[in-house]
Design a protein around this motif. Structure first.
Motif, PDB file in Angstrom:
ATOM      1  N   SER A   1       0.813  -1.216   0.000  1.00 59.98           N
ATOM      2  CA  SER A   1       0.000   0.000   0.000  1.00 59.98           C
ATOM      3  C   SER A   1       0.847   1.267   0.000  1.00 59.98           C
ATOM      4  N   LEU A   2       2.084   1.194   0.493  1.00 61.43           N
ATOM      5  CA  LEU A   2       2.952   2.379   0.488  1.00 61.43           C
ATOM      6  C   LEU A   2       3.352   2.785  -0.918  1.00 61.43           C
TER       7      LEU A   2
ATOM      8  N   PRO B   1       0.585   5.142  -4.392  1.00 60.37           N
ATOM      9  CA  PRO B   1       0.467   6.499  -4.949  1.00 60.37           C
ATOM     10  C   PRO B   1       1.271   6.733  -6.228  1.00 60.37           C
TER      11      PRO B   1
ATOM     12  N   THR C   1      -2.780  10.006  -1.946  1.00 62.51           N
ATOM     13  CA  THR C   1      -1.473   9.619  -1.416  1.00 62.51           C
ATOM     14  C   THR C   1      -1.503   9.430   0.093  1.00 62.51           C
ATOM     15  N   ALA C   2      -2.010  10.424   0.817  1.00 67.53           N
ATOM     16  CA  ALA C   2      -2.028  10.351   2.281  1.00 67.53           C
ATOM     17  C   ALA C   2      -2.872   9.178   2.771  1.00 67.53           C
TER      18      ALA C   2
ATOM     19  N   LEU D   1      -0.893   5.918   2.242  1.00 68.51           N
ATOM     20  CA  LEU D   1       0.294   5.862   3.101  1.00 68.51           C
ATOM     21  C   LEU D   1      -0.079   5.533   4.545  1.00 68.51           C
TER      22      LEU D   1
ATOM     23  N   SER E   1      -2.705   3.942   5.462  1.00 70.35           N
ATOM     24  CA  SER E   1      -3.164   2.549   5.451  1.00 70.35           C
ATOM     25  C   SER E   1      -1.988   1.578   5.531  1.00 70.35           C
ATOM     26  N   GLY E   2      -0.953   1.800   4.715  1.00 68.74           N
ATOM     27  CA  GLY E   2       0.203   0.911   4.718  1.00 68.74           C
ATOM     28  C   GLY E   2       0.958   0.930   6.032  1.00 68.74           C
ATOM     29  N   LEU E   3       1.159   2.113   6.590  1.00 69.81           N
ATOM     30  CA  LEU E   3       1.871   2.211   7.861  1.00 69.81           C
ATOM     31  C   LEU E   3       1.091   1.557   8.999  1.00 69.81           C
TER      32      LEU E   3
END
Length: 479
Positions: free
Chosen positions: A349-350, A353, A425-426, A429, A431-433
């Motif tokens: 997910s990172l 974007p 993008t946010a 990001l 979500s991945g973190l």
């Protein structure tokens, strides 16, 4: 359908009628999780028809997921008090009624109640009991059985995503919801196939008396290696079981602490905290992948096809990881496989974007779908390892309940980030973190579990030393 025996078995049959249980759970997963995922295809339709922004429209999908998870313990309670059949059939009726009523919606608030609350309650009553009963029928091949049963989410997404898009084009979103309501009514048929099964392990954790438990064990011991569940009624005196169950039901009409002894253990608490981050992280891609692809210039049909790719690869992850983690060399490391798949899902997910075309989004759908299917199949297995197989129904209810709040706030928060930053993008990001943090917490839960085991061993050794010294003193100084 064969009549189920009231005589408990010494161990799970690992086959027989269990494969019908797996098939029923598979279809329940199709009608619940797959249909819920495909609701993201209605996202653009609802947004255009009701003229609302991303955040307000995302509340529909998040309300469905949140209600499904928050009311999961209710499904476990109904399953424990009555039967799995009653819970699943009642859930099928509510879920189907919610989708049918949603086809008459005139505002988003109406959809919040009909599609979000009513359908979500139906999913809650059906999903958790159907998942937990698979663990009753399988022991040695538990991960494989769960992989096959929960692959319904991926297969259903693969099949239903283009079908739902076609139904919207042909009959509008109202007609598509009406047809989905008829499809989801098949949960009632699946519930009728879920035959209850009682194991000696279940009775050992209940309030049944030692005399009754000993008599049951003696009279059922010869059935240990038998796969036939249709036991003759004359093989055991079932009056003990009926009397104990009657006493238990008469003195308890609400959940007791005996059903939740795992709840305050340190490793389960840390595991529960990891589920909060996991639920937030995994909800965003399924809701916002299709709108993100459309905003990047991908056609509506190709965006829906991304959900199909994600779904079909999800199947591979479900079945392959279920089969692999049942192998002897990996069975002890199932928790580490679970940790690895969550971390890799967050890592995928990172990178989303920078993926702004259909050929670049296809690899993302493949990788994310595979790892998602892998850890979803392992959630009941890891829960069983932490809480114990006897408490799996109530533990799964708690696990899915924990998913509720992140599922409620995840998509709207991601939608708010999209509206605020005018970019996805946010949202992806965060979500991945969140999923990476979840995997790190599971590592700490495993460490806590090992520390508890070592402390228990040391305590047992210390407690045994005084008794040995007393024995030596008594032998040297006889009376």
């Amino acid at each position: 359908m064969p009549r189920h025996s009231k005589v408990p078995l010494m161990e799970a049959p690992d086959g027989g009628w269990g494969w019908m249980i797996v098939l029923s759970c598979f279809l329940v997963t199709v009608c619940t999780r797959a249909v819920s995922r495909c609701l993201s295809i209605f996202f653009v339709e609802f947004q255009n028809y009701f003229a609302q922004d991303y955040a307000m429209t995302a509340w529909i999908h998040s309300t469905v997921d949140c209600t499904t998870m928050v009311f999961a313990p209710v499904g476990s309670i109904i399953s424990n008090r009555y039967s799995t059949r009653v819970a699943v059939i009642l859930g099928g009726v509510l879920a189907s009624a919610g989708l049918i009523l949603s086809s008459f919606a005139t505002c988003l608030e109406y959809l919040y109640l009909s599609l979000g609350v009513l359908t979500g309650c139906g999913y809650a009553l059906a999903y958790s009991p159907a998942i937990s009963i698979v663990g009753k029928y399988f022991c040695k091949r538990k991960a494989m059985a769960y992989g096959l049963a929960m692959s319904g989410s991926g297969i259903g997404t693969f099949v239903l995503a283009p079908v739902v898009q076609l139904l919207i084009e042909q009959y509008s979103w109202r007609g598509a919801l009406l047809i989905l309501g008829g499809l989801v009514a098949n949960i009632c048929v699946c519930g009728a196939l879920l035959r209850p099964l009682t194991l000696i392990e279940d009775l050992s954790h209940s309030t049944i008396s030692n005399t009754a438990r000993r008599k049951i064990s003696e009279e059922c011991s010869y059935k240990t290696h038998c796969d036939d569940l249709q036991l003759p009624s004359r093989t055991a005196d079932s009056s003990f079981i009926r009397k104990e169950r009657a006493n238990k039901q008469s003195c308890s009409c609400c959940p007791s602490y005996k059903e939740y002894p795992f709840l305050l253990t340190p490793d389960f608490l840390v595991f529960a905290a990891s589920l909060l981050f996991l639920a937030y992280g995994c909800s965003t891609p399924f809701v916002h992948l299709v709108p993100y692809a459309v905003s990047s210039g991908v056609s509506q049909q190709q965006a829906a096809f991304l959900m199909s790719i994600l779904g079909i690869v999800d199947i591979v992850g479900n079945i392959s990881f279920g089969w692999l983690t049942d192998r002897r060399f990996l069975k002890k490391y199932r928790k580490y496989c679970y940790i690895l798949t969550i971390g890799l899902d967050g890592l995928c997910s990172l990178f989303i974007p920078i993926l702004r075309s259909f050929p670049l989004l296809v690899p993302y759908a493949v990788l994310y779908g595979y790892f998602d299917g892998a850890y979803v199949a392992l959630i009941p297995v890891v829960t069983s390892d932490i809480a114990g197989n006897a408490f799996l129904p109530t533990a799964l209810g708690i696990v899915y309940f924990i998913h509720g709040i992140p599922y409620l706030i995840g998509p709207p928060v991601a939608g708010w980030l999209v509206d605020t930053t005018a970019s996805y993008t946010a949202a992806f990001l965060v979500s991945g973190l969140s999923m990476i943090v979840s995997s790190m917490l599971v590592i700490s839960a495993d460490w806590i579990s090992k520390c508890r085991s070592s402390v228990d061993v040391q305590t047992a050794v210390i407690e045994s030393e005084p008794s040995a010294a007393t024995f030596q003193t008594a032998s040297l100084n006889p009376i």
